[in-house]
Scaffold this motif. Structure first.
Motif, short mmCIF file in Angstrom:
data_model
loop_
_atom_site.label_atom_id
_atom_site.label_comp_id
_atom_site.label_asym_id
_atom_site.label_seq_id
_atom_site.Cartn_x
_atom_site.Cartn_y
_atom_site.Cartn_z
N CYS A 12 20.62 -7.84 -5.29
CA CYS A 12 19.93 -8.12 -6.53
C CYS A 12 19.19 -6.85 -6.97
CB CYS A 12 18.93 -9.27 -6.33
SG CYS A 12 17.69 -8.94 -5.07
N PRO A 13 18.62 -6.85 -8.17
CA PRO A 13 17.85 -5.68 -8.61
C PRO A 13 16.61 -5.45 -7.74
CG PRO A 13 18.37 -7.11 -10.47
CD PRO A 13 18.75 -7.86 -9.23
N VAL A 14 16.16 -4.19 -7.72
CA VAL A 14 14.97 -3.81 -6.97
C VAL A 14 13.95 -3.27 -7.97
CG1 VAL A 14 14.06 -2.27 -5.19
CG2 VAL A 14 16.36 -3.24 -4.94
N LEU A 15 12.76 -3.86 -7.96
CA LEU A 15 11.68 -3.46 -8.85
C LEU A 15 10.66 -2.67 -8.02
CD1 LEU A 15 10.07 -3.57 -11.53
CD2 LEU A 15 9.15 -5.77 -10.74
N ILE A 16 10.43 -1.42 -8.40
CA ILE A 16 9.48 -0.56 -7.69
C ILE A 16 8.20 -0.51 -8.52
CG2 ILE A 16 9.06 1.72 -6.71
CD1 ILE A 16 12.20 2.02 -6.86
N VAL A 17 7.10 -0.94 -7.90
CA VAL A 17 5.82 -0.99 -8.59
C VAL A 17 5.07 0.31 -8.30
CG1 VAL A 17 3.62 -2.23 -8.81
CG2 VAL A 17 5.76 -3.49 -8.34
N PRO A 18 4.75 1.08 -9.35
CA PRO A 18 4.01 2.33 -9.13
C PRO A 18 2.56 2.04 -8.73
CG PRO A 18 4.26 1.95 -11.47
CD PRO A 18 5.04 0.86 -10.77
N PRO A 19 1.91 3.01 -8.09
CA PRO A 19 0.51 2.79 -7.74
C PRO A 19 -0.36 2.75 -8.98
CG PRO A 19 1.20 5.03 -7.20
CD PRO A 19 2.42 4.29 -7.67
N ARG A 20 -1.48 2.08 -8.86
CA ARG A 20 -2.43 2.00 -9.96
C ARG A 20 -3.04 3.38 -10.16
NH1 ARG A 20 -6.50 -2.92 -9.58
NH2 ARG A 20 -4.63 -4.07 -10.13
N PRO A 21 -3.17 3.85 -11.41
CA PRO A 21 -3.76 5.17 -11.63
C PRO A 21 -5.21 5.20 -11.19
CG PRO A 21 -3.09 4.15 -13.71
CD PRO A 21 -2.78 3.19 -12.63
N ARG A 22 -5.61 6.34 -10.64
CA ARG A 22 -7.00 6.54 -10.24
C ARG A 22 -7.86 6.74 -11.46
NH1 ARG A 22 -6.72 10.49 -5.00
NH2 ARG A 22 -5.57 9.03 -3.71
N ARG A 23 -9.05 6.22 -11.39
CA ARG A 23 -9.97 6.34 -12.54
C ARG A 23 -11.01 7.36 -12.26
NH1 ARG A 23 -9.32 1.63 -15.99
NH2 ARG A 23 -7.83 0.35 -14.95
N VAL A 64 6.38 -6.21 1.91
CA VAL A 64 4.98 -5.86 2.09
C VAL A 64 4.74 -5.12 3.40
CG1 VAL A 64 4.15 -7.78 0.70
CG2 VAL A 64 4.38 -8.08 3.16
N ASP A 65 3.69 -4.33 3.38
CA ASP A 65 3.13 -3.70 4.57
C ASP A 65 1.63 -3.55 4.28
OD1 ASP A 65 2.91 -1.45 2.91
OD2 ASP A 65 4.59 -0.42 3.84
N GLU A 66 0.95 -2.68 4.97
CA GLU A 66 -0.49 -2.56 4.77
C GLU A 66 -0.87 -1.46 3.77
OE1 GLU A 66 -2.76 -3.97 8.54
OE2 GLU A 66 -1.18 -2.60 9.19
N SER A 67 0.08 -0.94 3.04
CA SER A 67 -0.20 0.14 2.10
C SER A 67 -0.77 -0.38 0.78
CB SER A 67 1.09 0.93 1.81
OG SER A 67 1.98 0.13 1.05
N ALA A 68 -1.43 0.52 0.06
CA ALA A 68 -1.97 0.19 -1.26
C ALA A 68 -0.84 -0.13 -2.23
CB ALA A 68 -2.81 1.35 -1.79
N GLY A 69 0.27 0.57 -2.10
CA GLY A 69 1.42 0.29 -2.97
C GLY A 69 1.96 -1.11 -2.78
N ALA A 70 1.98 -1.58 -1.54
CA ALA A 70 2.44 -2.94 -1.27
C ALA A 70 1.49 -3.96 -1.87
CB ALA A 70 2.59 -3.16 0.23
N ALA A 71 0.19 -3.68 -1.84
CA ALA A 71 -0.79 -4.59 -2.44
C ALA A 71 -0.55 -4.72 -3.94
CB ALA A 71 -2.21 -4.09 -2.16
N GLY A 108 6.35 -1.78 -3.45
CA GLY A 108 5.44 -0.78 -3.99
C GLY A 108 5.87 0.63 -3.66
N SER A 109 5.47 1.55 -4.52
CA SER A 109 5.70 2.97 -4.28
C SER A 109 4.54 3.49 -3.45
CB SER A 109 5.78 3.72 -5.61
OG SER A 109 5.81 5.10 -5.39
N ARG A 110 4.82 4.29 -2.46
CA ARG A 110 3.76 4.83 -1.61
C ARG A 110 3.13 6.09 -2.18
NH1 ARG A 110 3.47 3.25 3.76
NH2 ARG A 110 4.98 1.66 4.30
N SER A 111 3.84 6.78 -3.02
CA SER A 111 3.37 8.09 -3.48
C SER A 111 2.33 7.98 -4.59
CB SER A 111 4.54 8.91 -4.00
OG SER A 111 4.07 10.11 -4.56
N GLN A 112 1.21 8.66 -4.40
CA GLN A 112 0.23 8.72 -5.48
C GLN A 112 0.66 9.74 -6.54
OE1 GLN A 112 -3.51 9.81 -3.78
NE2 GLN A 112 -2.77 11.74 -2.98
N TYR A 113 1.66 10.53 -6.23
CA TYR A 113 2.17 11.53 -7.17
C TYR A 113 3.53 11.11 -7.72
CZ TYR A 113 -1.46 14.08 -4.77
OH TYR A 113 -2.65 14.43 -4.23
N TRP A 114 3.71 9.80 -7.91
CA TRP A 114 5.01 9.27 -8.28
C TRP A 114 5.53 9.81 -9.60
CZ3 TRP A 114 5.80 6.14 -12.56
CH2 TRP A 114 4.66 5.66 -13.18
#
Length: 139
Positions: A128-139, A8-15, A103-109
């Motif tokens: 161990c495996p690494v799971l990268i969570v993409p950012p939530r799509p903008r609405r 974690v960090d303070e980024s939206a991707g980490a959230a 989390g992924s930091r890129s909004q253009y992932w």
């Protein structure tokens, strides 16, 4: 007991990663560890004042994140100072992690490779495996 380590960090991707990791932890009955590594300081036995302050700041960040996601009693926390990929790999090994979630930091992932520098390094060093969570799509 198997563990999920969530970087974690303070980024939206980490959230987003915290939400996914907490859900997996609950659904699979795995222990959750929130981990934050302050990059840019060297680990040493006599960590100078900068390293001590960085570590204390990382602990405060972890407390804020746990509180924000209502995980105060549901997640352990690890704050470290050093190289992010090396330290996260070490934490995962020490905690017997089944997976590292970040989390992924890129909004253009979708337009580019999902792998950041950190996730690419973890792919090569994590026990161990690494799971990268993409950012939530903008609405």
């Amino acid at each position: 007991m198997k563990t999920i380590v969530c970087a974690v960090d303070e980024s939206a991707g980490a959230a987003e990663a915290v939400v996914v990791a907490a859900g997996l932890s609950k659904d699979l009955g795995l222990r959750l560890v929130l981990a934050h590594v302050v990059d840019g300081y060297r680990r040493s036995n006599g960590a100078g004042i900068g390293g001590v302050q960085a570590h204390e700041g990382a602990q405060r960040l972890l407390e804020r994140i746990a509180r924000k996601h209502s995980l105060e009693s549901a997640a352990d926390r690890r704050a470290e100072v050093g190289d992010r990929a090396s330290e996260l790999s070490r934490i995962a090994g020490e905690e017997a992690a089944a997976v590292i979630v970040l989390g992924s930091r890129s909004q253009y992932w979708r337009r580019r490779n999902l792998m950041s520098g950190l996730s690419a390094e973890l792919r090569n060093t994590a026990p161990c495996p690494v799971l990268i969570v993409p950012p939530r799509p903008r609405r």
